[in-house]
Design a protein around this motif. Structure first.
Motif, mmCIF file in Angstrom:
data_model
loop_
_atom_site.group_PDB
_atom_site.id
_atom_site.type_symbol
_atom_site.label_atom_id
_atom_site.label_comp_id
_atom_site.label_asym_id
_atom_site.label_seq_id
_atom_site.Cartn_x
_atom_site.Cartn_y
_atom_site.Cartn_z
ATOM 1 N N ARG A 136 0.991 -1.391 -0.036
ATOM 2 C CA ARG A 136 0.174 0.052 -0.166
ATOM 3 C C ARG A 136 0.933 1.278 -0.110
ATOM 4 N NH1 ARG A 136 -1.538 3.944 3.174
ATOM 5 N NH2 ARG A 136 -0.542 3.052 4.869
ATOM 6 N N LYS A 137 1.923 1.342 0.797
ATOM 7 C CA LYS A 137 2.877 2.546 0.939
ATOM 8 C C LYS A 137 3.654 2.475 -0.366
ATOM 9 C CE LYS A 137 5.126 3.215 4.759
ATOM 10 N NZ LYS A 137 5.950 3.195 5.771
ATOM 11 N N ASN A 138 3.740 1.520 -1.134
ATOM 12 C CA ASN A 138 4.672 1.637 -2.360
ATOM 13 C C ASN A 138 3.698 1.485 -3.716
ATOM 14 O OD1 ASN A 138 7.779 1.523 -1.468
ATOM 15 N ND2 ASN A 138 6.684 0.485 -0.055
ATOM 16 N N ASP A 139 2.553 1.765 -3.641
ATOM 17 C CA ASP A 139 1.850 1.581 -4.583
ATOM 18 C C ASP A 139 1.636 0.456 -5.605
ATOM 19 O OD1 ASP A 139 0.805 4.492 -4.319
ATOM 20 O OD2 ASP A 139 2.796 5.228 -5.123
ATOM 21 N N GLY A 140 1.799 -0.692 -4.857
ATOM 22 C CA GLY A 140 1.693 -1.829 -5.644
ATOM 23 C C GLY A 140 0.224 -2.184 -5.713
ATOM 24 N N LEU A 141 -0.056 -3.311 -6.443
ATOM 25 C CA LEU A 141 -1.211 -3.816 -7.017
ATOM 26 C C LEU A 141 -1.654 -5.238 -6.642
ATOM 27 C CD1 LEU A 141 -1.338 -2.226 -10.405
ATOM 28 C CD2 LEU A 141 -2.662 -1.419 -8.249
ATOM 29 N N ALA A 142 -0.555 -5.939 -6.401
ATOM 30 C CA ALA A 142 -0.546 -7.351 -5.949
ATOM 31 C C ALA A 142 0.510 -7.754 -5.227
ATOM 32 C CB ALA A 142 -0.712 -8.164 -7.133
ATOM 33 N N ILE A 143 0.543 -8.955 -4.451
ATOM 34 C CA ILE A 143 1.644 -9.801 -3.836
ATOM 35 C C ILE A 143 1.882 -11.103 -4.708
ATOM 36 C CG2 ILE A 143 1.982 -10.936 -1.760
ATOM 37 C CD1 ILE A 143 0.045 -9.021 -0.312
ATOM 38 N N VAL B 194 -6.494 -12.615 5.538
ATOM 39 C CA VAL B 194 -6.301 -11.609 6.118
ATOM 40 C C VAL B 194 -6.043 -10.108 4.975
ATOM 41 C CG1 VAL B 194 -4.802 -12.546 7.964
ATOM 42 C CG2 VAL B 194 -3.621 -11.897 5.769
ATOM 43 N N THR B 195 -6.312 -10.547 3.896
ATOM 44 C CA THR B 195 -6.357 -9.689 2.586
ATOM 45 C C THR B 195 -7.066 -9.832 1.445
ATOM 46 O OG1 THR B 195 -4.625 -8.587 1.242
ATOM 47 C CG2 THR B 195 -4.348 -10.856 1.571
ATOM 48 N N ASN B 196 -7.536 -8.990 0.975
ATOM 49 C CA ASN B 196 -8.306 -8.689 -0.217
ATOM 50 C C ASN B 196 -7.458 -8.375 -1.746
ATOM 51 O OD1 ASN B 196 -10.868 -9.353 0.921
ATOM 52 N ND2 ASN B 196 -11.125 -7.109 1.289
ATOM 53 N N THR B 197 -6.243 -8.183 -1.114
ATOM 54 C CA THR B 197 -5.228 -7.793 -2.338
ATOM 55 C C THR B 197 -5.121 -9.274 -3.172
ATOM 56 O OG1 THR B 197 -3.731 -6.363 -1.054
ATOM 57 C CG2 THR B 197 -2.865 -7.187 -2.824
ATOM 58 N N PRO B 198 -5.030 -9.188 -4.515
ATOM 59 C CA PRO B 198 -4.556 -10.085 -5.408
ATOM 60 C C PRO B 198 -3.271 -10.943 -5.260
ATOM 61 C CG PRO B 198 -5.509 -8.324 -6.872
ATOM 62 C CD PRO B 198 -5.153 -7.867 -5.471
ATOM 63 N N ILE B 199 -3.326 -12.115 -4.850
ATOM 64 C CA ILE B 199 -2.065 -12.865 -4.758
ATOM 65 C C ILE B 199 -1.878 -13.590 -5.975
ATOM 66 C CG2 ILE B 199 -0.886 -14.564 -3.151
ATOM 67 C CD1 ILE B 199 -2.749 -13.617 -0.840
ATOM 68 N N LEU B 200 -0.590 -13.297 -6.540
ATOM 69 C CA LEU B 200 0.075 -14.210 -7.672
ATOM 70 C C LEU B 200 0.826 -15.295 -7.411
ATOM 71 C CD1 LEU B 200 0.855 -11.112 -10.001
ATOM 72 C CD2 LEU B 200 -1.631 -12.015 -9.609
ATOM 73 N N ARG B 201 0.396 -16.434 -7.776
ATOM 74 C CA ARG B 201 1.302 -17.616 -7.642
ATOM 75 C C ARG B 201 1.690 -18.146 -8.889
ATOM 76 N NH1 ARG B 201 -3.190 -17.764 -3.804
ATOM 77 N NH2 ARG B 201 -2.257 -17.758 -1.459
ATOM 78 N N PRO B 202 2.871 -17.651 -9.437
ATOM 79 C CA PRO B 202 3.100 -18.329 -10.867
ATOM 80 C C PRO B 202 3.674 -19.545 -11.103
ATOM 81 C CG PRO B 202 4.116 -16.178 -10.562
ATOM 82 C CD PRO B 202 3.629 -16.517 -9.034
ATOM 83 N N LEU B 203 3.823 -20.298 -9.863
ATOM 84 C CA LEU B 203 4.480 -21.597 -9.667
ATOM 85 C C LEU B 203 3.467 -22.611 -9.135
ATOM 86 C CD1 LEU B 203 7.939 -20.998 -7.657
ATOM 87 C CD2 LEU B 203 7.437 -20.587 -10.090
ATOM 88 N N ILE B 204 2.337 -22.087 -9.076
ATOM 89 C CA ILE B 204 1.069 -23.002 -8.442
ATOM 90 C C ILE B 204 1.141 -24.405 -8.784
ATOM 91 C CG2 ILE B 204 -0.889 -22.172 -9.712
ATOM 92 C CD1 ILE B 204 -0.836 -22.600 -6.009
ATOM 93 N N THR B 205 1.246 -24.630 -10.109
ATOM 94 C CA THR B 205 0.910 -25.978 -10.552
ATOM 95 C C THR B 205 2.475 -26.450 -11.041
ATOM 96 O OG1 THR B 205 0.789 -25.215 -13.107
ATOM 97 C CG2 THR B 205 -1.099 -25.232 -11.763
ATOM 98 N N MET B 206 3.649 -26.022 -10.772
ATOM 99 C CA MET B 206 4.750 -26.595 -11.035
ATOM 100 C C MET B 206 5.064 -27.625 -10.000
ATOM 101 S SD MET B 206 7.109 -23.506 -12.685
ATOM 102 C CE MET B 206 6.392 -22.664 -14.249
ATOM 103 N N ASP B 207 5.889 -28.616 -10.525
ATOM 104 C CA ASP B 207 6.887 -29.492 -9.554
ATOM 105 C C ASP B 207 7.929 -28.955 -9.271
ATOM 106 O OD1 ASP B 207 8.299 -30.634 -11.648
ATOM 107 O OD2 ASP B 207 6.762 -32.041 -12.081
ATOM 108 N N LYS B 208 8.945 -29.396 -8.112
ATOM 109 C CA LYS B 208 10.062 -28.964 -7.872
ATOM 110 C C LYS B 208 11.188 -28.877 -8.906
ATOM 111 C CE LYS B 208 11.989 -27.198 -4.302
ATOM 112 N NZ LYS B 208 11.432 -25.934 -3.912
#
Length: 401
Positions: A277-284, A307-321
């Motif tokens: 919020r302090k740095n004008d970001g739009l997502a986590i 704890v948040t309504n901010t969009p959370i991006l998870r680019p690795l969500i379907t990847m295996d290790k």
């Protein structure tokens, strides 16, 4: 190198409508930054193509740097001529003689963007093919697997000749999709998540939670080094280092052990959201991969996201290790991530964390603790470092995907 410019193809940017100019402007800015040490170059751009005029600069060095710029689908070293046929034939022959080796085969590929040009594609291919065969002894045609593919692009104001298509990094220009806060732990996953977010045009700032004396200065330096690797890709990256010792100690004292990891992640998310919020970001942005650890089950994500309504991006969500490790090696973060310096999550990890925590239970446990003053204190005492790119040259990753 016998070319006078580099022709850049936009790829995905070409699908943009009225806002295409915005994307092209971002790409041009990013290319200027990457090529900032090449003072003689000029960059020209229109809706369809971008050109880097070399003006005597080292084209081979420039090519290596361009491979890592998001927003470029492919590019080609090229020469430019006017649309007078004899000038075109002379330019093609001159270029071909400089690059052709004895015994190599060729074909001609023409793209006629200017449909008003008096010769069609087949006629151009025949004319230039015959011209090269006539002037270069022992030259042979191979339309399936040629050693050299002479590409002729006829545009409205000029003609461009090239013999090589070099894959770019693809994606969208960094900064064209807004800003996100990357939760950077120091492990293998989160730097890869940052890289993939940048590939989709997200400008990143990193947030790291630091718990001295339980975590060392070397663990802090590890995260600085990881941020530097990301900065080499995108430009300067802000790193926010959050003092987290007091909060973690309180969680360990007040929250049942099997729920301590859930509360820890919830507090991290709340603090990151405030920094956003302090740095004008739009997502986590996180490095979570579904089911990889206890905090990354769907039940855990549901309880933590509360704890948040901010969009959370998870680019690795379907990847295996193994997939994640492959990318970390390609972007040169794997060895840094493997340094044996623990972060705050690994130091305080409970013996048996809850894999299916209940949101209502974690809310109940936290209701007895006044976290707000500690959150405000952590945000206020966060150290922010601007990490600049270090290396002028990077390993290429344009062929990763």
């Amino acid at each position: 190198m016998n070319y006078d410019r580099i022709l850049i193809r936009y790829g995905e940017l070409s699908t943009k409508g009225k806002n295409r100019k915005v994307f092209i402007h971002k790409l041009k800015r990013n290319i200027k930054r990457v090529l900032r040490n090449f003072e003689k170059i000029n960059i020209e751009a229109d809706r369809e193509r971008m050109f880097i005029l070399l003006n005597g600069e080292n084209g081979l060095e420039i090519i290596e740097l361009l491979k890592n710029v998001f927003g470029i689908q492919s590019f080609s070293p090229a020469i430019k001529t006017d649309k007078e046929l004899e000038n075109m034939k002379n330019a093609a022959l001159d270029l071909f003689k400089k690059i052709h080796q004895a015994g190599e085969t060729f074909k001609i590929t023409t793209k006629r963007s200017d449909k008003t040009y008096y010769l069609d594609t087949n006629e151009i291919n025949q004319i230039f093919g015959a011209h090269l065969l006539k002037n270069i002894p022992e030259l042979k045609v191979d339309v399936k697997k040629p050693d050299i593919n002479l590409q002729i692009e006829i545009r409205e104001k000029a003609v461009y000749f090239s013999c090589e298509n070099i894959p770019g990094a693809g994606g969208l220009p960094v900064g064209s999709s807004g800003k996100g806060m990357l939760m950077l732990s120091g492990g293998i996953d989160s730097p890869v998540a940052g890289f993939l977010s940048m590939k989709r045009g997200v400008e990143i700032e990193a947030v790291h939670f630091y718990s001295p004396p339980f975590t060392s200065e070397r663990s802090k330096q590890k995260v600085i080094d990881l941020t530097e690797k990301l900065a080499n890709i995108s430009g300067a990256v802000k790193l926010h280092i959050v003092p987290f010792t007091e909060i973690q100690q309180l969680i360990a004292k007040q929250v049942p052990e099997n729920y301590s990891m859930t509360t820890t992640r919830r507090l991290m998310l709340r603090i990151t959201d405030e920094i956003r919020r302090k740095n004008d970001g739009l997502a986590i942005i996180t490095g979570e991969s579904l089911g990889q650890v206890a905090s990354q089950t769907l039940e855990s994500m549901y309880a933590i996201n509360d704890v948040t309504n901010t969009p959370i991006l998870r680019p690795l969500i379907t990847m295996d290790k193994s997939e994640i490790i492959d990318i970390s090696r390609a972007i040169d973060t794997f060895e840094i991530s493997n340094r044996p310096y623990e972060d705050c999550c690994t130091v305080f990890v409970p013996a048996s964390p809850k894999t299916k925590p209940k949101k209502e239970k974690v809310q109940y446990f936290e209701s007895y603790i006044e976290f707000e003053p500690l959150i405000s204190k952590a945000v206020e005492n966060t150290e922010t470092i601007a990490i600049a790119p270090k290396a002028a040259e990077q390993d290429g990753f344009g062929d990763l995907f």
